[in-house]
Design a protein around this motif. Structure first.
Motif, PDB file in Angstrom:
ATOM      1  N   GLY A  85       4.874 -14.019 -19.956  1.00 26.91           N
ATOM      2  CA  GLY A  85       3.432 -14.079 -20.140  1.00 26.91           C
ATOM      3  C   GLY A  85       3.040 -14.718 -21.457  1.00 26.91           C
ATOM      4  N   GLN A  86       3.961 -15.480 -22.048  1.00 25.11           N
ATOM      5  CA  GLN A  86       3.738 -16.097 -23.355  1.00 25.11           C
ATOM      6  C   GLN A  86       3.929 -17.611 -23.273  1.00 25.11           C
ATOM      7  OE1 GLN A  86       6.736 -14.085 -25.697  1.00 25.11           O
ATOM      8  NE2 GLN A  86       5.328 -12.455 -26.306  1.00 25.11           N
ATOM      9  N   PRO A  87       3.417 -18.322 -24.280  1.00 26.73           N
ATOM     10  CA  PRO A  87       3.714 -19.757 -24.351  1.00 26.73           C
ATOM     11  C   PRO A  87       5.217 -19.971 -24.524  1.00 26.73           C
ATOM     12  CG  PRO A  87       1.935 -19.162 -25.848  1.00 26.73           C
ATOM     13  CD  PRO A  87       2.529 -17.876 -25.372  1.00 26.73           C
ATOM     14  N   LEU A  88       5.736 -21.043 -23.929  1.00 26.87           N
ATOM     15  CA  LEU A  88       7.137 -21.391 -24.124  1.00 26.87           C
ATOM     16  C   LEU A  88       7.219 -22.472 -25.195  1.00 26.87           C
ATOM     17  CD1 LEU A  88       8.641 -21.567 -20.506  1.00 26.87           C
ATOM     18  CD2 LEU A  88       8.299 -19.579 -22.002  1.00 26.87           C
ATOM     19  N   VAL A  89       8.085 -22.249 -26.167  1.00 27.58           N
ATOM     20  CA  VAL A  89       8.273 -23.220 -27.252  1.00 27.58           C
ATOM     21  C   VAL A  89       9.692 -23.770 -27.152  1.00 27.58           C
ATOM     22  CG1 VAL A  89       8.260 -23.604 -29.736  1.00 27.58           C
ATOM     23  CG2 VAL A  89       6.664 -21.956 -28.721  1.00 27.58           C
ATOM     24  N   PHE A  90       9.804 -25.064 -26.903  1.00 29.51           N
ATOM     25  CA  PHE A  90      11.105 -25.711 -26.716  1.00 29.51           C
ATOM     26  C   PHE A  90      11.563 -26.368 -28.018  1.00 29.51           C
ATOM     27  CE2 PHE A  90       9.054 -25.507 -22.625  1.00 29.51           C
ATOM     28  CZ  PHE A  90      10.079 -25.140 -21.764  1.00 29.51           C
ATOM     29  N   TYR A  91      12.870 -26.300 -28.274  1.00 27.89           N
ATOM     30  CA  TYR A  91      13.399 -26.982 -29.454  1.00 27.89           C
ATOM     31  C   TYR A  91      14.750 -27.612 -29.136  1.00 27.89           C
ATOM     32  CZ  TYR A  91      16.808 -23.237 -30.440  1.00 27.89           C
ATOM     33  OH  TYR A  91      17.858 -22.353 -30.367  1.00 27.89           O
ATOM     34  N   CYS A  92      15.141 -28.548 -30.008  1.00 26.16           N
ATOM     35  CA  CYS A  92      16.471 -29.153 -29.920  1.00 26.16           C
ATOM     36  C   CYS A  92      17.014 -29.321 -31.334  1.00 26.16           C
ATOM     37  CB  CYS A  92      16.463 -30.457 -29.112  1.00 26.16           C
ATOM     38  SG  CYS A  92      15.272 -31.704 -29.617  1.00 26.16           S
ATOM     39  N   ASN A  93      17.588 -30.465 -31.678  1.00 28.07           N
ATOM     40  CA  ASN A  93      18.321 -30.567 -32.945  1.00 28.07           C
ATOM     41  C   ASN A  93      17.508 -31.025 -34.144  1.00 28.07           C
ATOM     42  OD1 ASN A  93      20.843 -29.638 -32.075  1.00 28.07           O
ATOM     43  ND2 ASN A  93      21.353 -31.615 -31.198  1.00 28.07           N
TER      44      ASN A  93
END
Length: 261
Positions: A85-93
């Motif tokens: 139920g939350q925003p998804l925050v994507f990350y990489c390198n």
């Protein structure tokens, strides 16, 4: 697991240097700054879109591993968004890595309404918040345990130097860590190399490393593009390996010199 290193990762760029932001500015994927993410960890669900091996080496604490390359990526991120139920925050390198943006876009295509990116990347996070970072399964605690870019480059050789050092070494151990699909059954070293794809438990690689150390044999590693070895180095240092070398640019550099790319 202490690495016995007092090296800082020095490859970070200025805070305002985010070359991908302009490119993705019009696609509705807002970036999240480091301190914004740090103050909102309880209100956001962080997703590591890199490979499982990269995740197991170094990741933001409590981040969920959903590799962009996974077949069920869309289904997985949509399920996670509904569950949290939350925003998804994507990350990489880091700031030049587009995986986080591509993951966020793919998530939106799958139906995730609020997808964002932490485009500073895992190294910037580890520097700023080591207490919320996991290295090789244990809390990082101090950024001093990160391997500096200079320390990485000390083990990287160009193609000519790589081959020359192999030829001048006694009983070298040559390891191709590419995946089965990347290798495609082709040995670049006339079948003198061992094909040991990277896996999260490093089981097969571990046996090879221990044998090489016991026999004082230097190790030479080849990946696809020269990027996987950056993560492998953490494992090698943790095991106490000192005689190891990486091929600059990986197998792609060899194919390029052969006119195959």
């Amino acid at each position: 697991m202490a690495l016995g290193l007092s090296l800082l990762f020095t490859g970070l760029v200025a805070a305002d240097d985010f070359p991908l932001r302009d490119k993705y500015a019009s696609v509705g994927v807002p970036p999240v700054e480091t301190e914004e993410l740090a103050s909102s960890l309880d209100a956001m669900t962080v997703v590591d879109a890199r490979s499982p091996y990269e995740y197991e080496t170094l990741h933001i604490r409590d981040a969920v591993s959903i590799p962009l390359a996974s077949r069920d990526f869309g289904e997985s991120v949509l399920g996670l968004a509904k569950e949290s139920g939350q925003p998804l925050v994507f990350y990489c390198n880091g700031v030049t890595c587009a995986v986080s943006y591509k993951a966020a876009l793919k998530a939106k295509e799958a139906g995730v309404e609020d997808a964002r990116v932490y485009d500073a990347g895992v190294f910037a996070w580890a520097q700023a918040h080591p207490e919320h970072t996991v290295l090789l399964g244990e809390p990082l605690q101090s950024a001093d345990r990160l391997i500096a870019n200079e320390a990485f480059q000390d083990h990287v050789l160009d193609e000519d130097a790589f081959y020359a050092r192999i030829q001048s070494s006694t009983n070298p151990v040559i390891v191709d860590i590419r995946s089965k699909n990347q290798r495609q059954g082709v040995s670049l070293f006339q079948m003198q190399d061992r094909h040991v794809p990277l896996t999260n438990d490093n089981r097969e690689l571990g046996g090879l490393v221990q044998a090489a150390m016991a026999e004082q044999r230097p190790m030479f590693f080849v990946d696809a593009t020269g990027k996987q070895v950056r993560w492998l180095q953490y494992y090698l240092e943790a095991q106490g390996v000192t005689q190891y070398w990486f091929l600059e640019g990986g197998a792609s550099k060899i194919y390029e010199s052969m006119g195959l790319q």
